[in-house]
Design an enzyme around this catalytic site. Structure first.
Site, PDB file in Angstrom:
ATOM      1  N   HIS A 270       1.411  -1.405  -0.505  1.00 27.07           N
ATOM      2  CA  HIS A 270      -0.065   0.182  -0.409  1.00 27.07           C
ATOM      3  C   HIS A 270       1.035   1.201  -0.106  1.00 27.07           C
ATOM      4  O   HIS A 270       0.515   2.139  -1.124  1.00 27.07           O
ATOM      5  CB  HIS A 270      -0.853   0.109   1.069  1.00 27.07           C
ATOM      6  CG  HIS A 270      -2.047   0.880   1.604  1.00 27.07           C
ATOM      7  ND1 HIS A 270      -3.035   1.353   0.862  1.00 27.07           N
ATOM      8  CD2 HIS A 270      -1.624   2.848   2.000  1.00 27.07           C
ATOM      9  CE1 HIS A 270      -3.445   2.457   1.176  1.00 27.07           C
ATOM     10  NE2 HIS A 270      -2.834   3.470   1.194  1.00 27.07           N
ATOM     11  N   GLU A 271       1.828   1.286   1.080  1.00 25.25           N
ATOM     12  CA  GLU A 271       2.557   2.874   0.953  1.00 25.25           C
ATOM     13  C   GLU A 271       3.040   2.286   0.086  1.00 25.25           C
ATOM     14  O   GLU A 271       4.064   4.012  -1.086  1.00 25.25           O
ATOM     15  CB  GLU A 271       2.931   2.604   2.605  1.00 25.25           C
ATOM     16  CG  GLU A 271       2.875   2.193   3.672  1.00 25.25           C
ATOM     17  CD  GLU A 271       1.076   3.851   3.769  1.00 25.25           C
ATOM     18  OE1 GLU A 271       1.810   4.541   3.375  1.00 25.25           O
ATOM     19  OE2 GLU A 271       0.412   3.256   4.701  1.00 25.25           O
ATOM     20  N   HIS A 274       1.770   4.793  -2.586  1.00 21.66           N
ATOM     21  CA  HIS A 274       1.831   6.279  -2.901  1.00 21.66           C
ATOM     22  C   HIS A 274       3.257   6.695  -3.171  1.00 21.66           C
ATOM     23  O   HIS A 274       3.163   7.401  -3.610  1.00 21.66           O
ATOM     24  CB  HIS A 274       1.439   6.759  -0.672  1.00 21.66           C
ATOM     25  CG  HIS A 274       0.252   6.212  -0.198  1.00 21.66           C
ATOM     26  ND1 HIS A 274      -0.811   7.283  -1.193  1.00 21.66           N
ATOM     27  CD2 HIS A 274      -0.211   5.864   0.655  1.00 21.66           C
ATOM     28  CE1 HIS A 274      -2.213   7.285  -0.562  1.00 21.66           C
ATOM     29  NE2 HIS A 274      -1.144   5.909   0.718  1.00 21.66           N
ATOM     30  N   GLU A 300      -5.432   7.308  -2.674  1.00 20.87           N
ATOM     31  CA  GLU A 300      -5.116   6.301  -2.582  1.00 20.87           C
ATOM     32  C   GLU A 300      -5.576   4.778  -3.339  1.00 20.87           C
ATOM     33  O   GLU A 300      -5.346   4.203  -3.485  1.00 20.87           O
ATOM     34  CB  GLU A 300      -6.046   6.211  -1.438  1.00 20.87           C
ATOM     35  CG  GLU A 300      -5.632   7.359  -0.348  1.00 20.87           C
ATOM     36  CD  GLU A 300      -4.546   6.303   0.914  1.00 20.87           C
ATOM     37  OE1 GLU A 300      -4.703   5.076   0.448  1.00 20.87           O
ATOM     38  OE2 GLU A 300      -4.594   7.472   1.789  1.00 20.87           O
TER      39      GLU A 300
HETATM   40 ZN    ZN Z   1      -2.996   5.341   2.119  1.00 16.72          ZN
END
Ligand code: ZN
Length: 511
Positions: A270-271, A274, A300
Site C-alpha cells: 500500500h505505502e 503511494h 489512495e
Molecule cells: Zn494510503
C-alpha cells in the site's frame, strides 16, 4: 517580447517563493517523520514546538502581502490566460490558500499545529493502553480547533464540505453519499453470498515470521513493484504511512508483528503504491503546486490499486512465491492455494488496516458517517467510543471489546485529518475504473502478473497518472482515462467476478 520577459520574471518569482515555503515544509516533514519513528517520550514537546515554529514561518511566507500581490497579478485575466497549465493550477490553488490562510490568526495557527503534533503521541500512548480517556482531552481540543480553523478559512461554507474539498478537490458530501450508497447496496448481497459459501481452512498460516525476514521481504516486494530506493527509504512506526520529505526523498514506514506477516506485507505494498506515485512526478513541476498531490482520493487510488487489485490477485504471487519461503521459512509449509485464500479471506473484522478489501469499504463508511456527525455537532467527544461501537454493529455486525479495537485504532483524527477517510473508498472506486482502462490498453492484468510483468502496469500508471502529479483533479483523470462519470459499478463488478471464483458461487444468482 517585453511582455514575455515580464511574465517569465513573475513566474520565476512565484517559483522562488514556493521554493522558500517548501524548504520550511521539508524541515517540518522531517520532524514529523522523526516524531513518528524515533523520538523518545521526553523529546516530544521540543519536536512539537519546532514543528510549530517552522510551520508558522511557512505560514508567514504563504500569507505575506508581497506573495498576495504576486498571485493577484498573475491571476489577472490577461496574465492568467498566457500561463501554462501547471502554473495556472499553481496560481489558482495558491491564491485560494492565500486567501484562506489570511483569514486565520497566526497565533491560532501556531497553537493548532503544535497541538496536532503533541496529540499524535497522546494517541499512541492511549492506543497502547487501550484507554480513550488519555486521548479524549486532546481529541476534544483538536475537534474544537479544527472547526474553528475551517470557520476562519471559509466562514460561509459548511465546515465538513470544506474539509472534504481540502483532501479531494471538487468532491462534496452529496457525491460521496451517492457513491457510498451505491456501494453499500451492492455489497450487501455479495457479503451474504460469501457468508453462505463457508470459510476456508487457514490453519496452515499459523507460524512465526521473524521481523528481520519480514523487512527483507518488504524491500524485495517494493523493488519488484517499482519503488526506487535511490529516491526513498523505509522505517518503522505505530501506524504505516508515506512521507514526501522533499523532491527525490519519498519515505515509507511499516509496522511488523511476528505472528502476522500479511499485515506488514500489504501495508508495504500500500505505502509503496503511494511512494511510486510521488517518485514519478515529472521533475519539471518542481516548485509548483503540481508537485504536491493533495488529492488524496487519487493518491489512495494508487496505493490501493497496488495493495488490492494487484497485491491480492493470486497471479501477483506466482513469480515471487518462492521468495516468501526464502525470507520466512514458515511460508514453505503453506500451499500456494491456501496463501491465496488467506489474502482474500473476507470476514467482518475490527481493524480497518487489516480488513479484507470488501468489508474495508464498510469501515470507511463508518468513519465518514461519524465525521459528519462530529461536524454537524450531533455527537460529543466523550460519546465517540460508544457511537463507534454502535456503528460497527450496525454496519459489520460485530462490536469492539475495547477502545484499541474501536475508536483508537486510527491516527488520522490525532493530526486533524478529518475528511481524509472518504479518500480511501473514493480511491477504490476509481481503481475499479482504472482496472477497466488498463485491461483495454494492456490486456489481461492476470496474465501480466502471472508472467512477472508488473512493471508494464507500473509504467502505464507512471505514464497516465503519476507523471502529472496534481495537474488534473481526480474527476479529470477518471474522465480522461475511463471516458465516463465516476461510479462504484466497476468496483462492484470486480468484487463479484473475483469473489464468485474464490468462494465458488454462481453469479447468475446474484441479486
Ligand atoms: Zn494510503
Amino acid at each position: 517580447m517585453q511582455g514575455d520577459e515580464k511574465m517569465n520574471e513573475l513566474i520565476m518569482k512565484l517559483k522562488d517563493h514556493m521554493k522558500k515555503i517548501q524548504q520550511y515544509q521539508t524541515i517540518e516533514n522531517l520532524l514529523y517523520w522523526d516524531l513518528a519513528t524515533m523520538t523518545p517520550e521526553k523529546g516530544v514537546d521540543s519536536k512539537a514546538e519546532a514543528i510549530g515554529y517552522f510551520s508558522t514561518e511557512a505560514f508567514r511566507l504563504s500569507t505575506s502581502e508581497e506573495y498576495g500581490a504576486l498571485l493577484r497579478e498573475l491571476s489577472s485575466p490577461e496574465n492568467y490566460e498566457a500561463l501554462d497549465d501547471a502554473i495556472k493550477v499553481t496560481v489558482r490553488r495558491e491564491l485560494r490558500d492565500y486567501e484562506r490562510f489570511c483569514r486565520v490568526p497566526e497565533d491560532f495557527y501556531t497553537e493548532y499545529v503544535t497541538l496536532k503534533a503533541r496529540s499524535q503521541k497522546a494517541w499512541e500512548t492511549a492506543k497502547k493502553a487501550s484507554d480513550f480517556s488519555i486521548y479524549c482531552p486532546y481529541l476534544d481540543k483538536i475537534i474544537l480547533m479544527t472547526k474553528q480553523y475551517v470557520r476562519y478559512m471559509e466562514p460561509d461554507q459548511k465546515p465538513y464540505e470544506v474539509l472534504l474539498d481540502m483532501f479531494e478537490e471538487g468532491i462534496d458530501s452529496q457525491t460521496i453519499d451517492h457513491l457510498f450508497k451505491e456501494l453499500k447496496e451492492g455489497l450487501r448481497p455479495l457479503l451474504k453470498k460469501i457468508h453462505q459459501s463457508g470459510q476456508p481452512d487457514l490453519s496452515a498460516m499459523k507460524g512465526t515470521y521473524p521481523v528481520s525476514g519480514q523487512k527483507k521481504l518488504q524491500d524485495m516486494l517494493l523493488s519488484y513493484m517499482g519503488f526506487d530506493f535511490t529516491k526513498g527509504t523505509t522505517a518503522e512506526s505505530e501506524h504505516p504511512f508515506t512521507s514526501e520529505i522533499g523532491y527525490g526523498d519519498i519515505r515509507i514506514t511499516n509496522h511488523f508483528r511476528e505472528e502476522d506477516p500479511l499485515a506488514a506485507i500489504f501495508s508495504a505494498i500500500h505505502e509503496g503504491g503511494h511512494a511510486i506515485f510521488d517518485q514519478n512526478i515529472d521533475p519539471s513541476y518542481k516548485h509548483t503546486a503540481v508537485m504536491q498531490v493533495n488529492m488524496m482520493g487519487l493518491h489512495e487510488s494508487q496505493s490501493r490499486f497496488y495493495e488490492n487489485i494487484l497485491g491480492r490477485n493470486p497471479n501477483f504471487w506466482i513469480p515471487v512465491y518462492d521468495k516468501l519461503g526464502e525470507f520466512l521459512p514458515d511460508f514453505r509449509k503453506i500451499p500456494f492455494d491456501t496463501f491465496c485464500k488467506a489474502i482474500n479471506f473476507v470476514q467482518p473484522s475490527m481493524i480497518r488496516i487489516d480488513a479484507d478489501e470488501v468489508t474495508y469499504c464498510l469501515h470507511i463508511i463508518l468513519r465518514y458517517e461519524i465525521e459528519r456527525a462530529i461536524f454537524n455537532d450531533e455527537v460529543t467527544t466523550e460519546e465517540l467510543p460508544g457511537l463507534w461501537n454502535d456503528k460497527m454493529e450496525e454496519l459489520l455486525g460485530i462490536r469492539p471489546s475495547c477502545d484499541a479495537e474501536g475508536v483508537l485504532q486510527d491516527t488520522h483524527w490525532s493530526d486533524g485529518s478529518f475528511g481524509y477517510f472518504p479518500s480511501y473508498l473514493l480511491g477504490s472506486i476509481y481503481d475499479g475504473m482504472f482496472l477497466e482502462a488498463i485491461e483495454k490498453d494492456l490486456g489481461s492484468v492476470d496474465q501480466l502478473l502471472s508472467q512477472g510483468k508488473i512493471m508494464e502496469i507500473t509504467n502505464w500508471l507512471n505514464t497516465n497518472i503519476h507523471q502529472y502529479g496534481s495537474l488534473y483533479t481526480s474527476h479529470e483523470v477518471t474522465e480522461r482515462l475511463c471516458g465516463k462519470e465516476v461510479s462504484a459499478k466497476p468496483l462492484l463488478d470486480y468484487f463479484y467476478k473475483k469473489y464468485s471464483e474464490i468462494y465458488s458461487f454462481s453469479l447468475s444468482e446474484q441479486n
